[in-house]
Design a protein around this motif. Structure first.
Motif, PDB file in Angstrom:
ATOM      1  N   UNK A 178       0.802  -1.218   0.000  1.00  0.00           N
ATOM      2  CA  UNK A 178       0.000   0.000   0.000  1.00  0.00           C
ATOM      3  C   UNK A 178       0.834   1.266   0.000  1.00  0.00           C
ATOM      4  N   UNK A 179       2.148   1.139  -0.116  1.00  0.00           N
ATOM      5  CA  UNK A 179       3.056   2.280  -0.077  1.00  0.00           C
ATOM      6  C   UNK A 179       3.393   2.767  -1.481  1.00  0.00           C
ATOM      7  N   UNK A 180       3.868   4.003  -1.556  1.00  0.00           N
ATOM      8  CA  UNK A 180       4.383   4.518  -2.824  1.00  0.00           C
ATOM      9  C   UNK A 180       5.710   3.835  -3.118  1.00  0.00           C
ATOM     10  N   UNK A 181       5.931   3.506  -4.386  1.00  0.00           N
ATOM     11  CA  UNK A 181       7.148   2.821  -4.803  1.00  0.00           C
ATOM     12  C   UNK A 181       7.877   3.698  -5.818  1.00  0.00           C
ATOM     13  N   UNK A 182       9.154   3.930  -5.572  1.00  0.00           N
ATOM     14  CA  UNK A 182       9.976   4.706  -6.496  1.00  0.00           C
ATOM     15  C   UNK A 182      11.092   3.829  -7.057  1.00  0.00           C
ATOM     16  N   UNK A 183      11.445   4.105  -8.310  1.00  0.00           N
ATOM     17  CA  UNK A 183      12.627   3.522  -8.942  1.00  0.00           C
ATOM     18  C   UNK A 183      13.523   4.678  -9.355  1.00  0.00           C
ATOM     19  N   UNK A 184      14.784   4.635  -8.926  1.00  0.00           N
ATOM     20  CA  UNK A 184      15.712   5.729  -9.224  1.00  0.00           C
ATOM     21  C   UNK A 184      17.065   5.169  -9.624  1.00  0.00           C
ATOM     22  N   UNK A 185      17.812   5.958 -10.384  1.00  0.00           N
ATOM     23  CA  UNK A 185      19.192   5.623 -10.720  1.00  0.00           C
ATOM     24  C   UNK A 185      20.071   6.812 -10.347  1.00  0.00           C
ATOM     25  N   UNK A 186      21.366   6.550 -10.205  1.00  0.00           N
ATOM     26  CA  UNK A 186      22.300   7.591  -9.806  1.00  0.00           C
ATOM     27  C   UNK A 186      23.022   8.142 -11.025  1.00  0.00           C
ATOM     28  N   UNK A 187      23.038   9.480 -11.143  1.00  0.00           N
ATOM     29  CA  UNK A 187      23.792  10.159 -12.196  1.00  0.00           C
ATOM     30  C   UNK A 187      24.632  11.234 -11.538  1.00  0.00           C
ATOM     31  N   UNK A 188      25.905  10.957 -11.383  1.00  0.00           N
ATOM     32  CA  UNK A 188      26.780  11.871 -10.664  1.00  0.00           C
ATOM     33  C   UNK A 188      26.376  11.931  -9.206  1.00  0.00           C
ATOM     34  N   UNK A 189      26.088  13.129  -8.711  1.00  0.00           N
ATOM     35  CA  UNK A 189      25.627  13.302  -7.340  1.00  0.00           C
ATOM     36  C   UNK A 189      24.126  13.539  -7.283  1.00  0.00           C
ATOM     37  N   UNK A 190      23.429  13.247  -8.381  1.00  0.00           N
ATOM     38  CA  UNK A 190      21.982  13.393  -8.432  1.00  0.00           C
ATOM     39  C   UNK A 190      21.331  12.042  -8.654  1.00  0.00           C
ATOM     40  N   UNK A 191      20.091  11.942  -8.199  1.00  0.00           N
ATOM     41  CA  UNK A 191      19.315  10.768  -8.554  1.00  0.00           C
ATOM     42  C   UNK A 191      18.270  11.186  -9.581  1.00  0.00           C
ATOM     43  N   UNK A 192      17.927  10.240 -10.443  1.00  0.00           N
ATOM     44  CA  UNK A 192      16.906  10.456 -11.459  1.00  0.00           C
ATOM     45  C   UNK A 192      15.809   9.426 -11.243  1.00  0.00           C
ATOM     46  N   UNK A 193      14.588   9.908 -10.990  1.00  0.00           N
ATOM     47  CA  UNK A 193      13.471   8.992 -10.821  1.00  0.00           C
ATOM     48  C   UNK A 193      13.017   8.468 -12.183  1.00  0.00           C
ATOM     49  N   UNK A 194      13.018   7.156 -12.335  1.00  0.00           N
ATOM     50  CA  UNK A 194      12.532   6.537 -13.564  1.00  0.00           C
ATOM     51  C   UNK A 194      11.047   6.217 -13.489  1.00  0.00           C
ATOM     52  N   UNK A 195      10.531   5.998 -12.286  1.00  0.00           N
ATOM     53  CA  UNK A 195       9.121   5.648 -12.139  1.00  0.00           C
ATOM     54  C   UNK A 195       8.652   5.918 -10.716  1.00  0.00           C
ATOM     55  N   UNK A 196       7.376   6.240 -10.593  1.00  0.00           N
ATOM     56  CA  UNK A 196       6.711   6.392  -9.305  1.00  0.00           C
ATOM     57  C   UNK A 196       5.342   5.736  -9.410  1.00  0.00           C
TER      58      UNK A 196
END
Length: 230
Positions: free
Chosen positions: A100-118
């Protein structure tokens, strides 16, 4: 990239990218806002905006510009063909149904993260200011802390974090970073109201990360998790 003396990109593509960049953080922007954010002259910005509307990259409603159907289409295609996203999306929907929780998928680019999906329900849409395609400083989030720990060779761990208030209700987040192969590091995370996340949530999250890593042909061992709140 070559630049002019006032630090504006000299190439046409450079100016177009500069003009599109502000749409990462705002759904709609006026000519005045875009000129202010990019530093481009209003006349130049207006001319390029008309061209981008003409090819479908942007659309205009009144005085406000939005990303157009062509950009949305291209973004969807990029997401659909992304190897990490394709490997993870089924497991993400299953995690959301189980916890029942929100699910995030992220990858690391340098010192930032990029969300691929929510993936999440009404609570996630109302409370969590995150979306696919968004970039954030990795040090600001649980997902990012896990990704950085993984990149920097941190020991395998799961650290949950409860922080912030949503109408008096703390927010609970846990993230797991894993090897996605091809030199990429990805993270899955669960975020929800504290006290509502089931006891099996962490176990389910770790299992999902291992499954996704296996689908990507990467080592399935848990690498790192934890950090500040999402």
């Amino acid at each position: 990239m070559p630049t002019t003396n006032d630090n504006h990109p000299q190439t046409v593509m450079g100016r177009v990218l500069l003009l599109l960049e502000p749409f990462r953080e705002s759904a709609g922007l006026t000519l005045t806002e875009l000129a202010a954010r990019t530093g481009l002259p209003r006349s130049s910005a207006h001319r390029m905006l008309l061209q981008l509307v003409g090819v479908g990259w942007l659309r205009r409603h009144g005085a406000t510009y939005h990303l157009g159907p062509k950009m949305v289409e291209l973004g969807s295609l990029a997401q659909n063909y992304d190897r990490v996203h394709r490997a993870a999306v089924a497991a993400m929907y299953q995690l959301h149904r189980r916890t029942g929780s929100a699910v995030h998928l992220a990858v690391l680019e340098g010192d930032e993260l990029l969300y691929l999906e929510k993936i999440g329900g009404r609570w996630a849409a109302a409370v969590l200011p995150t979306h696919a395609g968004q970039r954030r400083s990795a040090r600001e989030t649980t997902d990012g802390a896990a990704l950085l720990a993984c990149r920097d060779g941190g020991a395998p761990a799961v650290r949950e974090h409860v922080a912030g208030q949503d109408r008096g209700e703390p927010v609970h987040c846990v993230a797991v970073a894993f090897n996605a192969g091809h030199g990429e590091i990805a993270a899955l995370s669960l975020t929800g109201p504290a006290g509502r996340m089931p006891e099996s949530a962490v176990r389910d999250l770790v299992a999902a990360a291992g499954l996704v890593a296996a689908r990507l042909g990467a080592p399935s061992g848990l690498l790192a998790a934890g950090g500040p709140s999402a």
